[in-house]
Write a protein that holds these residues in place. Sequence first.
Motif, PDB file in Angstrom:
ATOM      1  N   ASP A 156      24.551  81.433  34.364  1.00 15.79           N
ATOM      2  CA  ASP A 156      24.655  81.652  33.445  1.00 15.79           C
ATOM      3  C   ASP A 156      26.016  80.536  31.828  1.00 15.79           C
ATOM      4  O   ASP A 156      25.739  80.723  31.400  1.00 15.79           O
ATOM      5  N   ALA A 157      26.345  80.275  32.761  1.00 17.55           N
ATOM      6  CA  ALA A 157      27.390  79.043  32.055  1.00 17.55           C
ATOM      7  C   ALA A 157      26.850  78.510  30.529  1.00 17.55           C
ATOM      8  O   ALA A 157      27.749  78.240  29.819  1.00 17.55           O
ATOM      9  N   VAL A 187      27.298  72.461  19.070  1.00 22.58           N
ATOM     10  CA  VAL A 187      26.406  72.304  19.788  1.00 22.58           C
ATOM     11  C   VAL A 187      26.593  72.365  21.224  1.00 22.58           C
ATOM     12  O   VAL A 187      27.947  71.328  22.273  1.00 22.58           O
ATOM     13  N   ALA A 188      26.540  73.567  22.218  1.00 18.92           N
ATOM     14  CA  ALA A 188      26.519  73.715  23.646  1.00 18.92           C
ATOM     15  C   ALA A 188      25.425  72.697  24.477  1.00 18.92           C
ATOM     16  O   ALA A 188      23.849  72.386  23.981  1.00 18.92           O
ATOM     17  N   TYR A 189      26.421  71.831  25.118  1.00 14.43           N
ATOM     18  CA  TYR A 189      25.261  70.868  25.838  1.00 14.43           C
ATOM     19  C   TYR A 189      25.910  70.569  27.140  1.00 14.43           C
ATOM     20  O   TYR A 189      26.260  70.035  27.920  1.00 14.43           O
ATOM     21  N   GLY A 190      24.809  71.112  28.530  1.00 16.10           N
ATOM     22  CA  GLY A 190      25.026  70.399  29.839  1.00 16.10           C
ATOM     23  C   GLY A 190      24.223  68.730  30.253  1.00 16.10           C
ATOM     24  O   GLY A 190      23.201  69.473  30.238  1.00 16.10           O
ATOM     25  N   ALA A 217      20.692  68.714  31.591  1.00 16.13           N
ATOM     26  CA  ALA A 217      19.500  67.859  30.793  1.00 16.13           C
ATOM     27  C   ALA A 217      18.794  66.256  30.853  1.00 16.13           C
ATOM     28  O   ALA A 217      17.776  66.490  30.757  1.00 16.13           O
ATOM     29  N   LEU A 218      20.073  66.024  31.471  1.00 18.66           N
ATOM     30  CA  LEU A 218      19.490  64.256  32.121  1.00 18.66           C
ATOM     31  C   LEU A 218      18.110  64.656  33.464  1.00 18.66           C
ATOM     32  O   LEU A 218      17.270  64.125  33.190  1.00 18.66           O
ATOM     33  N   ALA A 219      18.900  65.617  34.197  1.00 19.03           N
ATOM     34  CA  ALA A 219      17.510  65.596  35.011  1.00 19.03           C
ATOM     35  C   ALA A 219      16.867  66.220  34.943  1.00 19.03           C
ATOM     36  O   ALA A 219      15.961  66.041  35.091  1.00 19.03           O
ATOM     37  N   GLY A 220      16.522  67.088  34.149  1.00 15.22           N
ATOM     38  CA  GLY A 220      15.693  67.660  33.273  1.00 15.22           C
ATOM     39  C   GLY A 220      14.864  66.503  32.673  1.00 15.22           C
ATOM     40  O   GLY A 220      13.075  66.720  33.164  1.00 15.22           O
ATOM     41  N   ARG A 258      15.627  73.350  28.918  1.00 20.08           N
ATOM     42  CA  ARG A 258      15.519  74.119  27.610  1.00 20.08           C
ATOM     43  C   ARG A 258      17.031  74.643  27.763  1.00 20.08           C
ATOM     44  O   ARG A 258      17.650  75.416  26.655  1.00 20.08           O
ATOM     45  N   ARG A 259      17.638  75.211  28.809  1.00 18.20           N
ATOM     46  CA  ARG A 259      18.882  75.007  29.310  1.00 18.20           C
ATOM     47  C   ARG A 259      20.068  74.093  28.984  1.00 18.20           C
ATOM     48  O   ARG A 259      21.341  74.862  28.247  1.00 18.20           O
ATOM     49  N   SER A 260      20.077  72.969  28.552  1.00 18.14           N
ATOM     50  CA  SER A 260      20.995  72.735  29.211  1.00 18.14           C
ATOM     51  C   SER A 260      21.509  72.468  27.009  1.00 18.14           C
ATOM     52  O   SER A 260      21.804  71.797  27.561  1.00 18.14           O
TER      53      SER A 260
END
Lengths: 607, 486
Positions: free
Chosen positions: B214-215, B240-243, B247-250, B331-333
């Motif tokens: 849930d990070a 904005v929080a951004y993983g 995101a790139l993997a997605g 969506r999660r990133s």
Amino acid sequence: MIAPIWLDVLDETARLSAAHGRTDLVESVQQKRTQLLDPRLRVVVVGEPKQGKSQLINGLLNAPACPVGDELTTVLPTIVTHADTPTVTLVHTPPVRNRHGGAIAEADRTALPVDQVAAAVGGKLGGHPGAAHVEIGLPRALLGSGIVLIDTPGLDVLDPAQLDALTAFARADIVLVASDVNSELSPSEISTIGHLAQSHARVVLVLTKIDMSPRWRDVTEQSRRRLAAIGVRPAVIPVSADLRLRAAGSNDSTVNAESGFPTLLARLNTDRAAKTDELARAAVGQLTRTVIEQLAAPLRTEPPEAEPAPAPGPISRLHEAQRTVDELRRCSVRWQHTLNDEMADLLSDLEYDLRDRTRKILRKVDEVFDKADPLSDWHTFAQWLDENLLEADEANHGWMLQRFDVIGRRVAEHFLAYGYPDDTAPRWSPTSRDHLTENVPLMEQPHVERFTYAQKFFTGLRGSYGGILIFGLATSLAGMPLINPVSLGAGALFGGKTVLDESRALLKRRQATVKAASQRHVDDFFLLVSKDCRDMVRQLQRLLRDHYTALTEQLQQQIVESLRRAKLAADADVAERDQQMRQLAVLQEQARRLAATPTGTTAGTRA
Amino acid sequence: MSRSTRTLDDAVRQLMQEAWNLSREDGRAAAQLDHLYGRLQEPVHLAVVGPARSGKSTVVNGLIGDQIAPLPLGDGHDVVTRYADGPQPRVTARTADGAARELATTRSAHGLRMDPRTTRRSAITELRVTWPARSLRHINLVDTPGTDADDGHHAPVEHVTGEADAILYASQEIRTTDLQTLQTAQHGAVATAAPVNTVIVLTHADEIGGGRIDALLTARQLARRHQRDPAIAAMCTGVVAYGGLVALAGRTLSDADFTAVAAIAAAPRETQDACLMSADRFAGDDGPLPVDPDVRRRLLHRLGIHGVRLATTLARTGCATRAELAAELIRRSGLAELREVINGCFVERRTILKARTALAGLERLAGRLPGQDGVHLRARVEQLLATAHDFRELRLLAAMRSGQVAFTGDAGTEAHRLLGGNGTDAAVRLGAEHELSGGELWDLTADALHRWQQHAEDPRLGLHQRRAATAVVRSCEGMLVALGDG
């Protein structure tokens, strides 16, 4: 128990610092002494924010002692110590060292419920403004073995002053620098470690969160290399608190080994066991080196020539004295010149003045005797001349005295710099000038021919003879006797005329005589007075010269005396500095030996 | 485009014409004006700035949707790299003297690579990449070297931030040093008058809390909290929080990747847990997972251990196809949120951002023009800054964010919305939830206008608040005019 050798070195360091008047150093040495004698090992964890410092402590303890979380940031330093039951204490003011007595003021402590630890550490506990740090007591074996863990707030900007304050507050034996292995060491972290390594014997770089990074081995190697490049070789220990806590949950020793914590714990335990020996020696060696550096720095930077010391040290006093002597020599030449020049000027001026005054008198005499008859006015004249001459002499003399005063002051000006006011010219009482008035001879009335009545008669007769003869002959032609009324009248006329002429000629002669006599008299007077004047000037010059020569000699003697004293003091100072340097060198050697001696042999040498 | 923004655009163009007339003699000034005029036509220039290794390139890659950045030179240095839309992938190198040459590139698993021999010891100061990507149609991205690089690369970064229309500040967490960097970037009359054009991106959001599942959710909450902090809000329009990796993997998830993830997810739970405990265990040669070690290492490199954990959890709990998994990862990133913010704050406001950049350029130009011309030009720039309502809206929004002006209760939220804080479209401004007809919008606007007219004359409010209310009234009027035109 025999006091360990490092304690002697430490005490010697303190003694030397005190001898150098560096109370600040003494204080830090004393603090170190207390700290080293404390058998507990104080471990402080520093680092940038969010590098896993609190989690590192939790990993060490194998328990969630320090609150961690995404939204939590450690705001207050947290000291974790051993206690039989879990306790949380909020300490308000840091223990303040009393300036004079060295007593430690008691801090204000508030015990808190254990569940408030997160709020306390996060600085979010209401109603406790000015809280300084939090103390947590836990019943853990690691703490019980004598290790104190100190968590610190993350430092955004790792500036040395802040860092020093932090480690000084923690009185750290070992500094663990936590750094997230997922990002390489930042330049500021590297400089921080370099800075810490200078003041701490044990600095360990702990790379955290290795469970998240596939390339932590590369980063570890790279960190070692980059630190070695700036000359620092701390132990680098990669750990993962997550793995450690997970291992604790599942009791899995493989995972525990993977977490890297056993290595770190082993390291801490070794250091704790060695605290009173190896670690203490290293720490004392380092501290002594630092102290010696600080003590020696002012000694080295005082070479005799190089420094125009603002503080009057003996050497600079010596220089000062030499300068003064030179200056005095120059000054004495200067004042002598001044005196000679001024006196020569004075002489010529005085002579001119006197000459001018007497000439004026002579002109007046000439004017007067163009008309007046010395016979009738002599008495008045003689008095007038006498008065005028004396007056001229007085004026001349007065002027000389004034000038003399000025000259005295001018010479005295050269001695102003030596603290002699310019009225130090010798008080000189004018010698009586009576001898002058006595010596000037009163002007004798010159010998003048008087026109006596008998002379007048004969002169008249001589004149009338011609008149009678001429007119008698002329009238005899007219048949008149030689002596007749006409010739008699003419004779009388001629006679009168001759008397008058003769009388005038005599007056002129008398006037000339008197003028010449006056001239002579004034010349005599001038000669006499100017001689007197010269004598007096010479006398005064001698007076001044003697006075100021004596003064100069006196000054010179003073300066030479102070020079001698300064030389003595400087010699003593140099000797003392040499002595101090020797002492420092001895201490340095001791510190070096201390750091170099292996553990076993110290026991031997001690025995 | 509403009427007010059109007039602003016209005003800027008119001002440029004036500047052109003033500086016709001066060759350099004319070239500068040419450049500024050209910039007016281009998409928004978005500079990605941040400390070294803060995830700038990951932000760029995520936005473009491909593994391109970073493009280090042969000697390992990063330079300013500009990404623009274009028909062919192409890299052009520019040197300080303005010369440009095309560089040969190859694609690898780690992104685009240039031949290191061609770029070593060269005076290259800038790279220009054209790349066919839909997302680059409205923005040009500028990737920069780290702001804390200690090799004297500050100057180009400052130049880029000064020149860019908007800034994305990438940072792992917001520190005071970051805020200082942002503050120093704002100088000059234009920057003061039209304050913030910055969005902070909390990169590495997926690593928060030790990379838990849930990070990203936690990171999002953290971002929201940061945004409420006046010290931070004064410096940026949003956080904005951004993983980045997720995101790139997605965006680049391949079928092979998905197969591997699915295979891992199918393994027994205990095996999964044991292997996902650490990166070492996951990538180890003799793990019990039914996937080839090389594939696992590739997955780890692309997703990070947290990404792998997230992906396997997602695959286990319902994402049965590659497309589903990719969508869920994106969506999660936080990528969607990042794009939304970029769209709302930058693309929609492109006219005003462009105007801002043009005015800043004119201000610099005014400093170079001799005598009365410079003074005149500067005065005209300031006049436009002071009178254009768009800039006034921006200033007011900034003041409200930093807490200098505050309304109580809902009024604050409404003012923020009406001033265009969430978006400049009329419906967004009015907070209308679904498509409304022109008439309904008109009514809503008139309502708002009436309400704020009352606020503007409310004696209980302070002077600043009444002034702010007047500005809101002016915004409402502008909307009415626009609706009337439409």
